[in-house]
Design a protein around this motif. Structure first.
Motif, short mmCIF file in Angstrom:
data_model
loop_
_atom_site.label_atom_id
_atom_site.label_comp_id
_atom_site.label_asym_id
_atom_site.label_seq_id
_atom_site.Cartn_x
_atom_site.Cartn_y
_atom_site.Cartn_z
N ASN A 167 27.55 37.55 29.28
CA ASN A 167 26.96 38.79 29.14
C ASN A 167 25.64 38.74 29.33
OD1 ASN A 167 29.58 40.39 28.15
ND2 ASN A 167 29.63 38.65 26.92
N GLY A 168 25.06 39.81 29.78
CA GLY A 168 23.37 39.88 29.96
C GLY A 168 23.11 40.89 30.94
N GLU A 169 21.96 41.41 30.86
CA GLU A 169 21.29 42.48 31.78
C GLU A 169 21.33 41.87 32.97
OE1 GLU A 169 17.75 43.76 30.16
OE2 GLU A 169 18.62 44.13 27.94
N SER A 170 21.01 42.81 34.04
CA SER A 170 20.79 42.37 35.36
C SER A 170 19.46 41.41 35.39
CB SER A 170 20.61 43.57 36.24
OG SER A 170 22.06 44.18 36.31
N GLY A 171 19.67 40.46 36.20
CA GLY A 171 18.39 39.83 36.37
C GLY A 171 18.08 38.40 35.59
N VAL A 172 19.22 38.27 34.44
CA VAL A 172 18.89 37.16 33.56
C VAL A 172 19.58 35.89 33.79
CG1 VAL A 172 18.93 38.82 31.45
CG2 VAL A 172 20.94 37.71 32.11
N GLY A 173 19.99 35.68 34.93
CA GLY A 173 20.58 34.38 35.38
C GLY A 173 21.78 34.22 35.22
N LYS A 174 22.62 35.18 35.31
CA LYS A 174 24.29 34.85 34.83
C LYS A 174 24.64 34.06 36.02
CE LYS A 174 25.16 39.37 34.41
NZ LYS A 174 23.70 40.04 34.37
N THR B 23 29.14 40.18 33.39
CA THR B 23 28.92 41.66 33.22
C THR B 23 27.65 42.13 32.62
OG1 THR B 23 29.90 43.83 32.59
CG2 THR B 23 30.00 42.12 31.03
N ASN B 24 27.01 43.14 33.13
CA ASN B 24 26.05 43.91 32.30
C ASN B 24 26.35 45.03 31.49
OD1 ASN B 24 26.03 45.45 34.22
ND2 ASN B 24 24.20 45.34 35.18
N LYS B 25 27.66 45.24 31.52
CA LYS B 25 28.19 46.44 30.79
C LYS B 25 28.71 45.87 29.49
CE LYS B 25 29.80 49.23 34.51
NZ LYS B 25 31.08 50.25 34.82
N ASP B 26 28.67 46.71 28.20
CA ASP B 26 29.36 46.50 27.10
C ASP B 26 30.85 46.85 27.44
OD1 ASP B 26 30.61 46.58 24.75
OD2 ASP B 26 29.04 47.56 23.81
N LEU B 27 31.74 45.55 27.41
CA LEU B 27 32.94 45.61 27.88
C LEU B 27 33.81 46.37 26.65
CD1 LEU B 27 33.96 42.65 29.95
CD2 LEU B 27 33.45 45.17 30.81
N GLU B 28 33.28 46.06 25.45
CA GLU B 28 34.14 46.62 24.28
C GLU B 28 34.01 48.33 24.41
OE1 GLU B 28 32.61 44.71 20.65
OE2 GLU B 28 33.80 43.09 21.15
N GLU B 29 32.77 48.86 25.00
CA GLU B 29 32.78 50.10 25.16
C GLU B 29 33.65 50.56 26.10
OE1 GLU B 29 28.75 52.63 26.62
OE2 GLU B 29 28.67 51.64 24.55
N GLU B 30 33.55 49.88 27.17
CA GLU B 30 34.43 50.08 28.20
C GLU B 30 36.17 50.12 28.02
OE1 GLU B 30 33.32 50.80 31.75
OE2 GLU B 30 31.56 51.06 30.44
N VAL B 31 36.31 49.12 27.05
CA VAL B 31 37.86 49.25 26.55
C VAL B 31 37.94 50.60 25.68
CG1 VAL B 31 39.36 48.41 24.88
CG2 VAL B 31 38.29 46.80 26.49
N ALA B 32 37.05 51.09 24.74
CA ALA B 32 37.07 52.27 24.07
C ALA B 32 37.26 53.39 24.67
CB ALA B 32 35.87 52.35 23.23
N SER B 33 36.54 53.43 26.09
CA SER B 33 36.54 54.67 26.70
C SER B 33 37.75 54.56 27.74
CB SER B 33 35.25 54.67 27.54
OG SER B 33 35.05 53.74 28.71
N GLY B 34 38.53 53.60 27.64
CA GLY B 34 39.83 53.48 28.89
C GLY B 34 39.30 53.21 30.26
N THR C 285 26.22 34.77 25.88
CA THR C 285 25.12 35.79 25.97
C THR C 285 23.84 35.36 26.48
OG1 THR C 285 26.31 36.96 24.15
CG2 THR C 285 23.92 37.87 24.84
N MET C 286 23.45 35.87 27.71
CA MET C 286 22.20 35.51 28.27
C MET C 286 21.08 36.37 27.57
SD MET C 286 22.93 33.04 30.11
CE MET C 286 21.19 33.20 31.18
N PRO C 287 19.87 35.82 27.06
CA PRO C 287 19.03 36.75 26.36
C PRO C 287 18.22 37.23 27.61
CG PRO C 287 18.38 34.51 26.38
CD PRO C 287 19.75 34.21 26.78
N SER C 288 17.55 38.40 27.32
CA SER C 288 16.71 38.94 28.41
C SER C 288 15.33 38.44 28.24
CB SER C 288 16.60 40.50 28.34
OG SER C 288 15.87 40.99 26.97
N LEU C 289 14.43 38.67 29.42
CA LEU C 289 13.01 38.23 29.05
C LEU C 289 12.41 38.97 27.98
CD1 LEU C 289 10.91 36.17 30.31
CD2 LEU C 289 10.54 37.70 31.93
#
Length: 191
Positions: free
Chosen positions: A39-46, A151-162, A178-182
């Motif tokens: 998990n982490g924002e875009s560009g954090v090195g996933k 993913t950079n999405k919150d998958l738990e939120e995606e699950v809750a929204s269907g 979890t990858m920390p952002s800069l």
């Protein structure tokens, strides 16, 4: 394993506790066959961390492929991931192996897994549960692939929204990283 040697090998710059912790976790999980959700924002090195995990694993001499699930058109992603048989759809003039079959024995990194269409999530769940793929127009086949997803999405939120299956979320989230952002690693920003 020496963290600085890993940073040098993979071009990782920084020495913050958050970055070092994420790296230690990646090293720990590398020699298992667990599914890892990065998990982490875009560009954090996933993707860099997925390469680290693969390179330190027992599968390191086998294929590695990175697939951006958001970049493959919805109409072709099934065939791209799982392959297809000749004549299974218009334009299928030959049988073709999908990514899961071509990296058999290796590691597949599925970037932007949150973009996977709902109807394909069921098929992917079968890969994780049964270690089996089903090519378009074909019969199920066994596969031996380690799955790393990001993913950079919150998958738990995606699950809750269907928009994301809860059973797939739990199968992917076996080992979360979890990858920390800069901005969370201010000490790594050079003056």
């Amino acid at each position: 394993m020496d963290l600085q040697a890993i940073k040098n090998r993979f071009g990782i710059i920084g020495n913050s506790p958050a970055l070092n912790y994420a790296l230690q976790v990646a090293v720990q999980v590398a020699n298992t066959d667990l599914t890892v959700l990065i998990n982490g924002e875009s560009g954090v090195g996933k993707e860099a961390f997925s390469l680290i995990i693969h390179s330190l694993s027992n599968r390191k001499h086998n294929p590695f492929i990175a697939v951006n699930c958001g970049a493959i058109p919805e109409g072709t992603i099934d065939s791209e991931l799982f392959g297809h048989e000749k004549g299974s759809f218009t334009g299928a003039v030959d049988s073709r192996k999908g990514y899961f079959e071509t990296v058999n024995g290796g590691t597949i990194f599925l970037d932007e897994i949150g973009e996977l269409p709902l109807e394909l999530q069921v098929k992917f769940l079968r890969v994780l549960q049964e270690r089996e793929i089903e090519p378009v127009g074909g019969k199920p086949r066994k596969t031996n692939v380690r799955v790393l997803a990001a993913t950079n999405k919150d998958l738990e939120e995606e699950v809750a929204s269907g928009r994301f299956r809860i059973d797939l979320f739990y199968r992917l989230n076996v080992f979360p990283l979890t990858m920390p952002s800069l901005r969370e690693r201010k000490e790594d920003i050079l003056p």
